[in-house]
Structure formats: C-alpha cells, structure tokens
Design a protein around this motif. Structure first.
Motif, PDB file in Angstrom:
ATOM      1  N   PHE A 175     -27.262 172.468  34.623  1.00 42.58           N
ATOM      2  CA  PHE A 175     -27.277 172.320  33.181  1.00 42.58           C
ATOM      3  C   PHE A 175     -27.259 170.822  33.035  1.00 42.58           C
ATOM      4  CE2 PHE A 175     -24.720 171.495  29.317  1.00 42.58           C
ATOM      5  CZ  PHE A 175     -25.563 172.139  28.454  1.00 42.58           C
ATOM      6  N   GLY A 176     -26.520 170.185  33.500  1.00 45.94           N
ATOM      7  CA  GLY A 176     -26.398 168.747  33.183  1.00 45.94           C
ATOM      8  C   GLY A 176     -27.535 167.883  33.599  1.00 45.94           C
ATOM      9  N   VAL A 177     -28.211 168.333  34.713  1.00 46.15           N
ATOM     10  CA  VAL A 177     -29.540 167.443  35.251  1.00 46.15           C
ATOM     11  C   VAL A 177     -30.746 167.756  34.501  1.00 46.15           C
ATOM     12  CG1 VAL A 177     -30.687 167.166  37.179  1.00 46.15           C
ATOM     13  CG2 VAL A 177     -28.427 167.204  37.360  1.00 46.15           C
ATOM     14  N   ILE A 178     -30.739 169.126  34.131  1.00 50.76           N
ATOM     15  CA  ILE A 178     -32.178 169.748  33.760  1.00 50.76           C
ATOM     16  C   ILE A 178     -32.177 169.911  32.260  1.00 50.76           C
ATOM     17  CG2 ILE A 178     -33.809 171.609  33.795  1.00 50.76           C
ATOM     18  CD1 ILE A 178     -33.412 171.773  37.022  1.00 50.76           C
ATOM     19  N   LEU A 179     -30.962 170.800  31.576  1.00 50.29           N
ATOM     20  CA  LEU A 179     -30.906 171.314  30.335  1.00 50.29           C
ATOM     21  C   LEU A 179     -30.644 170.246  29.448  1.00 50.29           C
ATOM     22  CD1 LEU A 179     -29.862 175.136  30.717  1.00 50.29           C
ATOM     23  CD2 LEU A 179     -32.312 174.044  30.443  1.00 50.29           C
ATOM     24  N   LEU A 180     -29.365 169.398  29.872  1.00 48.87           N
ATOM     25  CA  LEU A 180     -28.569 168.474  28.926  1.00 48.87           C
ATOM     26  C   LEU A 180     -29.646 167.674  28.352  1.00 48.87           C
ATOM     27  CD1 LEU A 180     -26.169 167.805  27.519  1.00 48.87           C
ATOM     28  CD2 LEU A 180     -25.452 166.419  29.349  1.00 48.87           C
ATOM     29  N   PRO A 181     -30.677 166.889  29.295  1.00 48.62           N
ATOM     30  CA  PRO A 181     -31.723 165.861  28.619  1.00 48.62           C
ATOM     31  C   PRO A 181     -32.493 166.416  27.777  1.00 48.62           C
ATOM     32  CG  PRO A 181     -31.237 165.733  31.155  1.00 48.62           C
ATOM     33  CD  PRO A 181     -30.722 166.905  30.690  1.00 48.62           C
ATOM     34  N   GLY A 182     -32.838 167.795  27.824  1.00 48.58           N
ATOM     35  CA  GLY A 182     -33.881 168.003  26.837  1.00 48.58           C
ATOM     36  C   GLY A 182     -32.949 168.513  25.514  1.00 48.58           C
ATOM     37  N   LEU A 183     -31.722 168.857  25.659  1.00 43.87           N
ATOM     38  CA  LEU A 183     -31.003 169.073  24.322  1.00 43.87           C
ATOM     39  C   LEU A 183     -30.785 167.912  23.825  1.00 43.87           C
ATOM     40  CD1 LEU A 183     -29.382 171.058  22.827  1.00 43.87           C
ATOM     41  CD2 LEU A 183     -27.620 170.777  24.345  1.00 43.87           C
ATOM     42  N   VAL A 184     -30.518 166.778  24.424  1.00 46.28           N
ATOM     43  CA  VAL A 184     -30.359 165.401  23.905  1.00 46.28           C
ATOM     44  C   VAL A 184     -31.471 164.888  23.153  1.00 46.28           C
ATOM     45  CG1 VAL A 184     -30.090 162.880  24.545  1.00 46.28           C
ATOM     46  CG2 VAL A 184     -28.595 164.815  25.573  1.00 46.28           C
ATOM     47  N   VAL A 185     -32.807 164.942  23.854  1.00 53.43           N
ATOM     48  CA  VAL A 185     -34.059 164.736  23.156  1.00 53.43           C
ATOM     49  C   VAL A 185     -34.179 165.399  21.907  1.00 53.43           C
ATOM     50  CG1 VAL A 185     -36.415 164.722  23.627  1.00 53.43           C
ATOM     51  CG2 VAL A 185     -35.173 163.985  25.336  1.00 53.43           C
TER      52      VAL A 185
END
Length: 379
Positions: free
Chosen positions: A260-270
């Motif tokens: 989640f932190g590696v793949i999904l979180l960056p997308g959520l931040v963007v």
C-alpha cells in the motif's frame, strides 16, 4: 459543472435519469443473482454487502470534499457510483472470466493466472469504468467540464466498483474461514485498500477532466494518458504478491500494508496534490469573476471573501445554529449560485458555451441574497 440542474423550474436530462434508473435496476438485479451464487449463499452475500458498504459514507464525503466550491448534481454523482457497482462490475466479471478461460486453455496454468491478473484484469476493469466517464462527457457535458469534476466522478465510479468487488471477496472469505477470515479481509480490503479503485479510476477521470478545459492536443492525449496511468497502477498492484493471491492468503496479508505504501500511497498523494491545486485555482476563479459584483453593489466584500475563501463552512454552520436547516439551505444556495455565475463567466471567457444566460444567473444571485438578508444571516 452547470447551473441548469439547479435552477428551479428546469428538469434537464429527465429522460436520461429515468433510463439510468431502469438500467441500473435491471443490471443490479443481475449482479445480485451472480454475486449470491459466487459468494456461496445468501448469508455470505449479506455479510459481505454490509461490511463493504459500511465505510462508504466516509469515503464519499472524502471524495466530495475535493469539489467544495461548486457541487455536482446529486443524481449524476449517484449514477457514477452505481455504474461502477453494477454495469462496470458485471461487465468486468463476465469478460474477465471468459478471457481467463481462454488463457487457461491456451497456456500453462501459472502463466494464464499471471497474464489474467497482470494484464487482462486491469485492461478490462479500467475500460469498463472509464466508459462511464466518456459517456458522461457525451451525454451531460455541461456537468463535466474540468479536472476537479473528473477527479470526483472517476473516484466515485471506482468506489462503486470496489464496493461490488469487496462483496464477493468478503463473502468468499466468510465461506472459507468464518468470521476470523472475514474480519482480517475486511480490515485489508475495505479499510486499508478501500480507495484503491478510486485512485486508479481517478487517474482516468483527471485525464478526461483536463481535456474538457484544454484545447489542442491535450483534448486527445490527456484522456489516453489518464487511462494508461490507471491501467499501469492497477497492473502494478495486481502483479504484486497481493494481487496474485486473489483470496488474500497469509503472505499477502503481511505484504498488504507495505505494498500500500509503495504502490497505492504515491498515487493517492499525486491525486491529493492535484485536488489541492484545483481547489486553489477555483478560489481564484471565484475571486476574479465575481469582483465586479462588489463594485456594482450586488455583492459585499465580506460575501466575496466568504464564497472564495475558507470560511464558507464556518458561516454555513453558524447559519444552521441561528436559523436551523432553512437558514443553512438559503445560505448554501446563495453560495452555489455565486459559484455557478463565476464558472459560467470563466467558461465564456475561454470561448466555451454556457447553458444558462448570465442575466438569469445574476437574477438568481440577487434573489437568494435578498432571501439570506431577510433571514438576518451574514453572507
């Protein structure tokens, strides 16, 4: 965004609304039958449904918070959610199942599984969800005309799809592992990963929304770029061990927070940064295109600061405390009318057509302002 859906006496898209209602009811019935069979019975289906829907109000509130200055029509927001939970989910289930069966017949089992999860599923699901966004642009373009709209509608389509998908996974988990397996999977898929489909389809929505407010090559490249971004993130997730273990086995449960932190979180931040920038841009549009109303006396400086600033929510809550729901509604409608006017002017300045004449919008602003003042409220 459009004034037409909120001006009294007008009923735009009534035929479309009725068609959508009938269509969603029919497809929803088919989804119900398929999901009951797939989860193994009524009880697993009911438990999966209740737990999948439980956090939806919170997720919807988070998504709608993105669009704070000009709210979208409720019926269209519901249509986006129900497209994801009915049409897109059923279409993806049928097509993915057929393609997976073909791959199983042609390839070795391991390769068939990997290609299904890593390639077929992302393409099929993101296409089924993205079609809703393109359909909205073609059918109700006045209500979908910038990047903010794209983020909201895309996230809601994805949320609906995720809810329907979780019903199946949770039902299967209960059938296989009882309440213990159901509880673990509820935390992982519904709480930790509850917005993953919203993140992916939000990318497609952002691309379509950006294309709506820009001309030239962006009109064609942005939707394609957003869609490819959604497919890539979805494929990246499905290619991980979590994605390949569809039933969320023990190894996947341990890796879920990490991935989640590696793949999904960056997308959520963007997407969060995009939402913040859109909100700043919208506040500037409100200030710029309503400033002349202060000069003409149709609006006070305090009212302009409220509608284009961050204290609007505080004033709305104060109106509720002073006059109850009627006071809150009057002030809410006044702010919405001002936003409609500002964005109609913004579209006109870009050479884009507006569905309602400016004088009609200004007359509505004046009427609502008088109503707010008659209630003794501070706009």
């Amino acid at each position: 965004m459009s004034a037409s859906a909120r001006i009294p006496g007008r009923t735009p898209y009534l035929a479309l609304q009725l068609a959508l209602l009938c269509g969603f009811a029919l497809v929803g019935l088919l989804v119900l039958l398929v999901w009951v069979a797939d989860t193994g019975g009524i009880l697993p289906f009911l438990l999966g449904s209740v737990l999948s829907v439980l956090p939806v109000p919170l997720y919807v509130a988070l998504i709608l918070w993105i669009d704070r200055h000009e709210k979208e029509p409720g019926w269209l927001l519901l249509a986006a959610f129900f497209w994801g939970s009915t049409v897109a989910s059923l279409h993806s289930y049928i097509v993915s199942t057929l393609l997976a069966a073909i791959l199983q017949a042609l390839l070795a089992p391991l390769w068939a599984i990997r290609i299904t999860f890593s390639v077929v599923t992302p393409l099929v699901e993101e296409t089924a969800k993205g079609v809703a966004l393109l359909g909205m642009v073609l059918a109700v373009g006045d209500e979908f005309d910038n990047l903010t709209d794209g983020l909201v509608y895309g996230a809601l389509v994805g949320l609906g799809f995720g809810v329907a998908e979780n019903v199946v996974y949770l039902g299967r988990a209960f059938k296989a592992g009882g309440f213990g397996g159901l509880t673990v999977l509820f935390f992982l898929r519904v709480i930790l990963l509850g917005l993953m489909h919203s993140i992916w389809t939000g990318c497609t929505g952002a691309g379509v929304g950006y294309a709506r407010e820009r001309g030239g090559a962006a009109r064609f490249l942005a939707p394609v770029g957003g869609y490819l971004g959604a497919v890539f993130l979805h494929a990246l997730w499905n290619s991980s061990n979590v994605g390949l273990e569809a039933t969320m086995g023990p190894r996947a449960r341990l890796l879920a927070p990490v991935l989640f932190g590696v793949i999904l979180l960056p997308g959520l931040v963007v997407l969060g940064v995009l939402a913040y920038l859109c909100e700043r841009r919208e506040r500037e549009v409100l200030r710029s295109y309503l400033l002349d109303l202060v000069t003409s006396g149709e609006l006070s400086e305090e009212e302009l600061r409220a509608v284009a600033g961050r204290e609007k929510s505080r004033r709305l809550w104060r109106a509720w405390a002073q006059k109850g729901p009627s006071g809150w509604l009057a002030l809410r409608q006044f702010y919405d009318a001002l936003a409609e006017l500002a964005f109609a002017r913004w579209r006109a300045a870009q050479g884009r057509p507006t569905s309602v004449p400016e004088e009609e919008l200004r007359a509505r602003v004046r009427d609502l302002r008088e109503r707010v003042q008659a209630l003794g409220l501070e706009g």
